[in-house]
Scaffold this motif. Structure first.
Motif, PDB file in Angstrom:
ATOM      1  N   LEU A 185       8.736   5.430  -1.302  1.00  0.00           N
ATOM      2  CA  LEU A 185       7.404   5.587  -2.265  1.00  0.00           C
ATOM      3  C   LEU A 185       8.069   4.319  -3.027  1.00  0.00           C
ATOM      4  CD1 LEU A 185       4.761   6.437  -2.804  1.00  0.00           C
ATOM      5  CD2 LEU A 185       5.770   8.113  -4.602  1.00  0.00           C
ATOM      6  N   LEU A 186       9.321   4.129  -3.796  1.00  0.00           N
ATOM      7  CA  LEU A 186       9.559   3.240  -3.824  1.00  0.00           C
ATOM      8  C   LEU A 186       9.782   1.832  -3.330  1.00  0.00           C
ATOM      9  CD1 LEU A 186      10.592   2.877  -7.547  1.00  0.00           C
ATOM     10  CD2 LEU A 186      13.175   2.950  -6.454  1.00  0.00           C
ATOM     11  N   LEU A 187       9.939   1.834  -2.946  1.00  0.00           N
ATOM     12  CA  LEU A 187      10.512   0.596  -2.005  1.00  0.00           C
ATOM     13  C   LEU A 187       9.397  -0.059  -0.945  1.00  0.00           C
ATOM     14  CD1 LEU A 187      14.315   0.682  -1.092  1.00  0.00           C
ATOM     15  CD2 LEU A 187      13.499  -0.294  -3.142  1.00  0.00           C
ATOM     16  N   VAL A 188       8.469   0.837  -0.619  1.00  0.00           N
ATOM     17  CA  VAL A 188       7.428   0.359   0.155  1.00  0.00           C
ATOM     18  C   VAL A 188       5.944   0.822  -0.163  1.00  0.00           C
ATOM     19  CG1 VAL A 188       6.563   0.990   2.695  1.00  0.00           C
ATOM     20  CG2 VAL A 188       8.494   0.706   2.910  1.00  0.00           C
ATOM     21  N   SER A 189       5.266  -0.003  -0.158  1.00  0.00           N
ATOM     22  CA  SER A 189       4.172  -0.295  -0.925  1.00  0.00           C
ATOM     23  C   SER A 189       2.676  -0.669   0.103  1.00  0.00           C
ATOM     24  CB  SER A 189       4.242  -1.080  -2.759  1.00  0.00           C
ATOM     25  OG  SER A 189       4.204  -2.556  -2.035  1.00  0.00           O
ATOM     26  N   ASP A 190       3.236  -1.082   0.892  1.00  0.00           N
ATOM     27  CA  ASP A 190       1.776  -1.453   2.157  1.00  0.00           C
ATOM     28  C   ASP A 190       1.457   0.237   2.382  1.00  0.00           C
ATOM     29  OD1 ASP A 190       1.915  -4.208   1.443  1.00  0.00           O
ATOM     30  OD2 ASP A 190       3.320  -4.276   2.751  1.00  0.00           O
ATOM     31  N   ASP A 191       0.025   0.030   2.331  1.00  0.00           N
ATOM     32  CA  ASP A 191      -0.160   1.348   3.384  1.00  0.00           C
ATOM     33  C   ASP A 191      -0.255   1.355   4.884  1.00  0.00           C
ATOM     34  OD1 ASP A 191      -1.715   2.197   0.782  1.00  0.00           O
ATOM     35  OD2 ASP A 191      -3.933   1.567   1.206  1.00  0.00           O
ATOM     36  N   ASP A 192       0.608   0.391   4.791  1.00  0.00           N
ATOM     37  CA  ASP A 192       0.276   0.201   6.822  1.00  0.00           C
ATOM     38  C   ASP A 192       1.777   0.332   7.364  1.00  0.00           C
ATOM     39  OD1 ASP A 192       1.186  -2.110   5.666  1.00  0.00           O
ATOM     40  OD2 ASP A 192       0.930  -3.731   7.345  1.00  0.00           O
ATOM     41  N   LYS A 193       3.282   0.515   6.399  1.00  0.00           N
ATOM     42  CA  LYS A 193       4.016   0.254   6.640  1.00  0.00           C
ATOM     43  C   LYS A 193       4.595   2.260   6.075  1.00  0.00           C
ATOM     44  CE  LYS A 193       5.558  -4.315   5.803  1.00  0.00           C
ATOM     45  NZ  LYS A 193       6.040  -5.037   5.515  1.00  0.00           N
ATOM     46  N   PHE A 194       3.604   2.845   5.503  1.00  0.00           N
ATOM     47  CA  PHE A 194       3.823   3.699   5.073  1.00  0.00           C
ATOM     48  C   PHE A 194       4.578   4.674   6.481  1.00  0.00           C
ATOM     49  CE2 PHE A 194       1.148   4.201   1.192  1.00  0.00           C
ATOM     50  CZ  PHE A 194       2.258   3.720   0.584  1.00  0.00           C
ATOM     51  N   VAL A 195       5.363   5.976   6.311  1.00  0.00           N
ATOM     52  CA  VAL A 195       5.683   6.844   7.471  1.00  0.00           C
ATOM     53  C   VAL A 195       4.965   8.000   7.100  1.00  0.00           C
ATOM     54  CG1 VAL A 195       8.381   5.980   7.523  1.00  0.00           C
ATOM     55  CG2 VAL A 195       7.129   7.669   6.017  1.00  0.00           C
ATOM     56  N   LEU A 196       4.960   8.209   8.519  1.00  0.00           N
ATOM     57  CA  LEU A 196       3.788  10.241   8.667  1.00  0.00           C
ATOM     58  C   LEU A 196       4.248  10.976   6.531  1.00  0.00           C
ATOM     59  CD1 LEU A 196       2.417  11.380  10.418  1.00  0.00           C
ATOM     60  CD2 LEU A 196       3.935  13.063  11.392  1.00  0.00           C
ATOM     61  N   SER A 197       5.226  11.480   6.966  1.00  0.00           N
ATOM     62  CA  SER A 197       6.163  12.102   5.124  1.00  0.00           C
ATOM     63  C   SER A 197       5.038  11.458   4.383  1.00  0.00           C
ATOM     64  CB  SER A 197       7.166  12.533   5.568  1.00  0.00           C
ATOM     65  OG  SER A 197       8.122  11.619   5.546  1.00  0.00           O
ATOM     66  N   GLN A 198       5.492  10.208   3.933  1.00  0.00           N
ATOM     67  CA  GLN A 198       4.514   9.688   2.445  1.00  0.00           C
ATOM     68  C   GLN A 198       3.205   9.408   3.288  1.00  0.00           C
ATOM     69  OE1 GLN A 198       6.440   5.496   2.423  1.00  0.00           O
ATOM     70  NE2 GLN A 198       5.230   5.852  -0.243  1.00  0.00           N
ATOM     71  N   GLY A 199       2.377   8.619   4.182  1.00  0.00           N
ATOM     72  CA  GLY A 199       1.339   9.322   4.032  1.00  0.00           C
ATOM     73  C   GLY A 199       0.378  10.647   4.020  1.00  0.00           C
ATOM     74  N   LEU A 200       0.631  11.776   4.674  1.00  0.00           N
ATOM     75  CA  LEU A 200       0.205  12.717   4.530  1.00  0.00           C
ATOM     76  C   LEU A 200       0.447  13.123   2.944  1.00  0.00           C
ATOM     77  CD1 LEU A 200       2.172  14.727   7.553  1.00  0.00           C
ATOM     78  CD2 LEU A 200       0.042  14.268   7.241  1.00  0.00           C
ATOM     79  N   ALA A 201       1.847  13.174   2.281  1.00  0.00           N
ATOM     80  CA  ALA A 201       1.879  13.068   0.746  1.00  0.00           C
ATOM     81  C   ALA A 201       0.547  12.223   0.343  1.00  0.00           C
ATOM     82  CB  ALA A 201       3.430  13.316   0.484  1.00  0.00           C
ATOM     83  N   ASN A 202       0.604  11.259   0.866  1.00  0.00           N
ATOM     84  CA  ASN A 202      -0.429  10.710  -0.590  1.00  0.00           C
ATOM     85  C   ASN A 202      -2.397  10.802  -0.051  1.00  0.00           C
ATOM     86  OD1 ASN A 202       1.682   8.966  -1.334  1.00  0.00           O
ATOM     87  ND2 ASN A 202       1.315   7.002   0.071  1.00  0.00           N
ATOM     88  N   LEU A 203      -2.242  11.036   1.160  1.00  0.00           N
ATOM     89  CA  LEU A 203      -3.155  12.021   1.714  1.00  0.00           C
ATOM     90  C   LEU A 203      -4.204  12.803   0.963  1.00  0.00           C
ATOM     91  CD1 LEU A 203      -5.464  11.626   3.961  1.00  0.00           C
ATOM     92  CD2 LEU A 203      -4.685  13.238   5.527  1.00  0.00           C
ATOM     93  N   ALA A 204      -2.815  14.164   1.086  1.00  0.00           N
ATOM     94  CA  ALA A 204      -2.576  15.217   0.260  1.00  0.00           C
ATOM     95  C   ALA A 204      -3.170  15.001  -1.398  1.00  0.00           C
ATOM     96  CB  ALA A 204      -1.625  16.086   0.330  1.00  0.00           C
ATOM     97  N   VAL A 205      -2.626  13.795  -1.788  1.00  0.00           N
ATOM     98  CA  VAL A 205      -2.810  13.740  -3.363  1.00  0.00           C
ATOM     99  C   VAL A 205      -4.440  12.922  -3.770  1.00  0.00           C
ATOM    100  CG1 VAL A 205      -2.408  12.047  -5.216  1.00  0.00           C
ATOM    101  CG2 VAL A 205      -0.705  13.628  -4.143  1.00  0.00           C
ATOM    102  N   GLU A 206      -4.877  12.224  -2.810  1.00  0.00           N
ATOM    103  CA  GLU A 206      -5.919  11.558  -2.929  1.00  0.00           C
ATOM    104  C   GLU A 206      -7.704  12.380  -2.004  1.00  0.00           C
ATOM    105  OE1 GLU A 206      -6.379   8.677   0.238  1.00  0.00           O
ATOM    106  OE2 GLU A 206      -4.499   6.923  -0.901  1.00  0.00           O
TER     107      GLU A 206
END
Length: 188
Positions: A125-146
């Protein structure tokens, strides 16, 4: 290689260097987030795969060193001595004799590091800021928050199951090797 050297050779400052590596296990990742971010950015590796690889390698090194030093100490010294009598140098002894003997330990430490890094969220979460570089777990967590409270829970849990599947598959395929690596050297 470093674990083999710490386990088999005597040299000045050996214990100090070994404990320096092991001290890395005592610091939680939270303590180093801000300096880590600035170091990665100053190296020009921010928001990139090489930057993540470098950080994850450094993050995994203390446990790997600790585990493999203990594992190399359990390997029989007689085999290395026999190879030395046959004319092998130290590098050949390591690559041709000791490394194949250490396969269960290497597999075990690889699996532990894979599981630990797969579940790593904060560094990513700290080192990657582009949405196209997120991994699955980070994308799912961001989706849940949104989505907040109005989200699609069944879709989210299906995604979490898919994210958990590689870990379960790796463990199911290699559980015998994990157990062999953990108990190697326990019985003579």
């Amino acid at each position: 290689m470093g674990a083999y050297i710490f386990a088999r050779f005597e040299f000045r400052l050996k214990n100090a260097l070994y404990y320096f590596f092991i001290a890395g296990m005592t610091f939680p990742v939270f303590m180093a987030l801000v300096p880590l971010f600035f170091v990665v950015q100053n190296l020009g590796l921010g928001n990139s795969l090489p930057g993540l690889i470098l950080v994850y390698t450094a993050y995994s090194l203390p446990f790997s060193m600790f585990f493999l030093v203990a594992f190399f100490r359990t390997l029989p010294e007689e085999v290395a001595e026999a190879a030395k009598l046959d004319g092998c140098g130290e590098a050949r002894i390591f690559f041709r004799v000791m490394l194949p003997l250490a396969r269960p330990g290497l597999i075990s430490v690889g699996i532990f590091n894979f599981i630990g890094q797969w579940n790593q969220y904060l560094i990513l979460l700290l080192l990657v800021s582009d949405d196209d570089k997120f991994v699955l777990s980070q994308g799912l967590a961001n989706l849940a928050v949104e989505q907040g409270y109005a989200g699609d829970r069944s879709g989210l849990f299906a995604g979490l199951t898919i994210a958990m599947a590689p870990i379960l598959i790796v463990y199911a395929l290699l559980q015998g090797r994990i157990q062999a690596g953990m108990t190697a050297g326990a019985l003579k």
